[in-house]
Design an enzyme around this catalytic site. Structure first.
Site, PDB file in Angstrom:
ATOM      1  N   PRO A  45      -3.058 -10.492  -6.583  1.00 52.56           N
ATOM      2  CA  PRO A  45      -2.675  -8.946  -6.565  1.00 52.56           C
ATOM      3  C   PRO A  45      -2.408  -8.462  -5.071  1.00 52.56           C
ATOM      4  O   PRO A  45      -3.088  -9.123  -4.094  1.00 52.56           O
ATOM      5  CB  PRO A  45      -4.020  -8.493  -6.987  1.00 52.56           C
ATOM      6  N   VAL A  46      -1.582  -7.407  -5.003  1.00 52.27           N
ATOM      7  CA  VAL A  46      -1.280  -7.008  -3.433  1.00 52.27           C
ATOM      8  C   VAL A  46      -2.333  -6.517  -2.832  1.00 52.27           C
ATOM      9  O   VAL A  46      -2.059  -6.333  -1.488  1.00 52.27           O
ATOM     10  CB  VAL A  46      -0.002  -6.266  -3.291  1.00 52.27           C
ATOM     11  N   GLY A  47      -3.477  -6.112  -3.506  1.00 50.62           N
ATOM     12  CA  GLY A  47      -4.694  -5.417  -2.658  1.00 50.62           C
ATOM     13  C   GLY A  47      -5.143  -6.672  -1.682  1.00 50.62           C
ATOM     14  O   GLY A  47      -5.679  -6.174  -0.572  1.00 50.62           O
ATOM     15  N   CYS A  48      -4.853  -7.914  -2.039  1.00 55.77           N
ATOM     16  CA  CYS A  48      -5.397  -8.979  -0.997  1.00 55.77           C
ATOM     17  C   CYS A  48      -4.664  -9.134   0.052  1.00 55.77           C
ATOM     18  O   CYS A  48      -4.013 -10.173   0.342  1.00 55.77           O
ATOM     19  CB  CYS A  48      -5.620 -10.210  -1.866  1.00 55.77           C
ATOM     20  N   ILE A  49      -4.476  -8.045   1.067  1.00 54.91           N
ATOM     21  CA  ILE A  49      -3.553  -8.513   2.042  1.00 54.91           C
ATOM     22  C   ILE A  49      -4.482  -8.189   3.490  1.00 54.91           C
ATOM     23  O   ILE A  49      -5.238  -7.407   3.363  1.00 54.91           O
ATOM     24  CB  ILE A  49      -2.587  -7.304   2.307  1.00 54.91           C
TER      25      ILE A  49
END
Lengths: 409, 105
Positions: B101-105
Site C-alpha cells: 500500500p502507498v501509505g508505506c512511504i
C-alpha cells in the site's frame, strides 16, 4: 479580475506565491493566500529543538515577510471548499471566490486519534517533536532526564519527513553520549514498518547504522493504545512495549477542512494526479506538498520539486494549453546521524534510495546513504537555503527530475 | 528483477517481494503465499479482505491502507491483526498479489 487562491502559507503555498505572482499580470490577476497563523516555522528545525540545537526563536519568521508584494494574506481558518461553486468558506463564514485554487494545506499530527495518548501525561512523560510546543516541552524534559528507556514510536504511515524518527534517535545517541549518560539510556525504535525505513535498500543500510549505535528496533508494531499508568504501548495483537519516556510521532492527517469539503481520503489527503498535480476530477484545482495523497514522501524537498512542475503546468493550463510537466516523485533528504555527520538519500516513485555519490555543481559531491561531515553541513546549510532561496521560489542547482548520475545500482 | 518460485512457477517480484505482475496471481498462488507467510488456512474472512483489496486496486491503482480497511471492509482493526498478524495491510496486499500500500512511504 481573475482570482488565484492559495490555501496554506507554509513551504508549498509560499513558494507558489513567490513563483507565480511575478509572472501573472497584476492587472488581470489577484493572488490571495490564506493561513490561520502569522508565524512561519522552519519545520525541519523542530528535530534539533529537543537537543538544544535550535531554540524556537531560531526557526520562526513572520509569514508576511516571505510573500511578494501584491499578494494578499488573509489570516483565517478555513471552514471548507465548495469546489463545484469555485469558492472557499472561511472560519467566520465569509466567502472567497476563485478562478483557480492551489491547495497547500499540509499535514499535521493528530494524537487524539490514538486511545490513551493524550491525557495528563502528555507533555510530561509522552511527547511529540512535530509541533513547536511539543519540541520545546521535550527539550525542557531532556535537560533534566537522568536516563531510562526511551521509545520513539511513529504510529501510522505516512508521516511528514519519514526519516525524522531515525534522526531523532541518532541525535539522542550523540546527545546522551556527550552528557556522559549514554549507558544509562536505552534507545528504541518501535515502528509499524518491517524495518528502519520504507524502502528496502535504505532500510537495510539505516538498520545497520541503528545497530552500530546500539539502538533497538521493534518492527511491525501496530499501536492500539497507550497505557500511561503502566507506561506501556499495547499493540493490536496485545504485545506490549514498556517505556520511561515516549517520543511519539502521532498519526499525521491532512487539514480537517479537506475532510469537511468532501475532498479527502481516510486521512484527509486530496486525490491528486501524480504527474500533473491537478486535483482528480477538478479542472481548476491544483494540490501540492503534504496535502496530496501522492505516493511520494511528505517533505520540503518534494514540495520544491513539485513547485517547479506546478509552475510550468499552471501557466499553460490557464491558457487552455496541454500541461507539459510531469512530477516523477523526486525526493532528496539529508539525514542527521549525530556527531557532526549525516547521510543523504535521493529517490523517486520508481527508484528507491541507492548508495553512491550525489553530484552538486559548486558544492558536492555528497555521499549517498553513507555518513559524512559534508552531509551534516548540507543539512545545517539548508536552514539558510530554506529562507533565502527555497521559499523565495528561486532556482536550486538540483533538477526537479531525479538523475541516476552517481548512483550505484 | 528478482523472482520467487511458487507452485513450481517462477514469478517476478518487486523490491518488496510482492508479485510484479497482477496477471501471475490466482487463488492457489494466494493460498501458497499465505502458507509460506505463516497463514496456513485462508478462511472466508481472509478472502473477504483479499477480494476487497483487489477490488480497490482495480479501481484506484493502489492497495488500501489499514485505516481504510477498518473503515470500509467492515472488519475491525483488532480482527484484521488476528487475520494477518504484524501488518494486515501490507501482508494482505502481498497475498492478494498487489504492491505494498502507498501509505508505506
Amino acid at each position: 479580475m481573475k482570482h488565484l487562491l492559495i490555501l496554506g502559507g507554509g513551504t508549498a503555498g509560499t513558494m507558489m506565491a513567490n513563483k507565480l505572482a511575478p509572472v501573472l499580470n497584476a492587472r488581470e490577476w489577484q493572488v490571495t493566500i490564506v493561513d490561520n497563523t502569522e508565524e512561519h516555522y522552519y519545520q525541519p528545525g523542530f528535530l534539533f529543538v529537543p537537543f538544544g540545537g535550535y531554540r524556537l526563536q531560531d526557526i520562526v519568521k513572520p509569514r508576511r515577510q516571505y510573500l511578494p508584494a501584491g499578494v494578499k494574506l488573509v489570516v483565517s481558518s478555513i471552514d471548507h471548499i465548495e469546489a463545484d461553486k469555485n469558492k472557499v468558506v472561511l472560519g467566520d463564514q465569509s466567502i472567497l471566490p476563485y478562478d483557480y485554487l492551489i491547495i497547500a494545506t499540509g499535514a499535521d499530527i493528530h494524537p487524539e486519534q490514538t486511545e490513551g495518548l493524550v491525557d495528563d501525561e502528555w507533555g510530561k512523560t509522552k511527547f511529540d517533536f512535530y509541533t513547536p510546543r511539543g519540541a520545546e516541552l521535550l527539550a525542557q524534559f531532556l535537560k533534566g532526564w537522568q536516563g531510562g528507556k526511551l521509545v520513539v514510536n511513529p504510529i501510522e504511515m505516512p508521516i511528514k519527513c519519514p526519516v525524522a524518527p531515525l534522526e531523532f534517535l541518532f541525535l539522542a545517541d550523540a546527545y546522551f553520549t556527550e552528557r556522559g549518560i549514554r549507558d544509562k539510556v536505552e534507545l528504541n525504535l518501535v515502528t509499524p514498518l518491517s524495518g528502519a525505513f520504507t524502502k528496502p535498500k535504505a532500510s537495510q543500510i539505516l538498520g545497520d547504522l541503528l545497530g552500530r549505535k546500539r539502538i533497538n528496533v521493534t518492527p511491525d508494531f501496530g499501536l492500539a493504545r497507550v497505557d500511561s499508568k503502566e507506561k506501556k504501548l499495547v499493540g493490536w495483537d496485545d504485545t506490549e512495549v514498556g517505556y520511561d519516556l515516549l517520543v511519539s510521532v502521532p498519526t499525521n492527517m491532512g487539514d480537517p477542512c479537506i475532510g469537511r469539503s468532501g475532498l479527502g481520503d481516510e486521512l484527509n489527503y486530496v486525490a491528486t494526479d501524480k504527474q500533473t498535480l491537478l486535483a482528480k476530477g477538478l479542472e481548476n484545482v491544483f494540490v501540492i506538498g503534504d496535502a496530496t495523497n501522492l505516493p511520494s514522501s511528505k517533505a520540503g524537498s518534494v514540495v520544491h520539486f513539485q513547485s517547479e512542475i506546478l509552475f510550468e503546468n499552471f501557466l499553460e493550463h490557464i491558457d487552455k494549453r496541454p500541461m507539459p510537466a510531469r512530477f516523477d516523485g523526486h525526493t532528496n533528504c539529508f539525514i542527521e546521524s549525530g556527531f557532526g555527520k549525516g547521510l543523504l538519500i535521493d529517490f523517486n516513485y520508481e527508484t528507491e534510495p541507492l548508495p553512491g555519490e550525489f553530484p552538486l555543481p559548486g558544492v558536492g559531491p555528497f555521499s549517498l546513504l553513507q555518513e559524512s561531515s559534508m552531509n551534516h553541513y548540507g543539512k545545517l546549510m539548508f536552514r539558510w537555503v530554506y529562507w533565502n532561496v527555497l521559499l523565495r521560489g528561486l532556482e536550486l542547482p538540483i533538477g526537479s527530475a531525479m538523475s541516476m548520475a552517481g548512483k550505484r545500482v | 528483477m528478482a523472482t520467487v518460485t511458487i507452485l513450481g512457477k517462477e514469478l517476478a517480484v518487486d523490491a518488496d517481494g510482492n508479485l510484479a505482475n497482477l496477471s501471475d496471481w490466482n487463488e492457489d498462488i494466494a493460498r501458497e503465499m499465505a502458507a509460506q507467510d505463516g497463514i496456513p488456512n485462508l478462511t472466508s474472512q481472509h478472502w473477504a479482505i483479499l477480494n476487497y483489496m483487489r477490488k480497490v486496486f482495480e479501481k484506484e491503482g493502489s492497495a488500501p491502507s489499514i485505516r481504510r480497511l477498518t473503515k470500509e471492509s467492515g472488519v475491525d482493526t483488532k480482527t484484521l491483526y488476528q487475520l494477518f498478524p504484524k501488518g494486515p495491510a501490507k501482508r494482505a496486499a502481498k497475498i492478494a498479489g498487489l504492491p505494498k500500500p502507498v501509505g508505506c512511504i
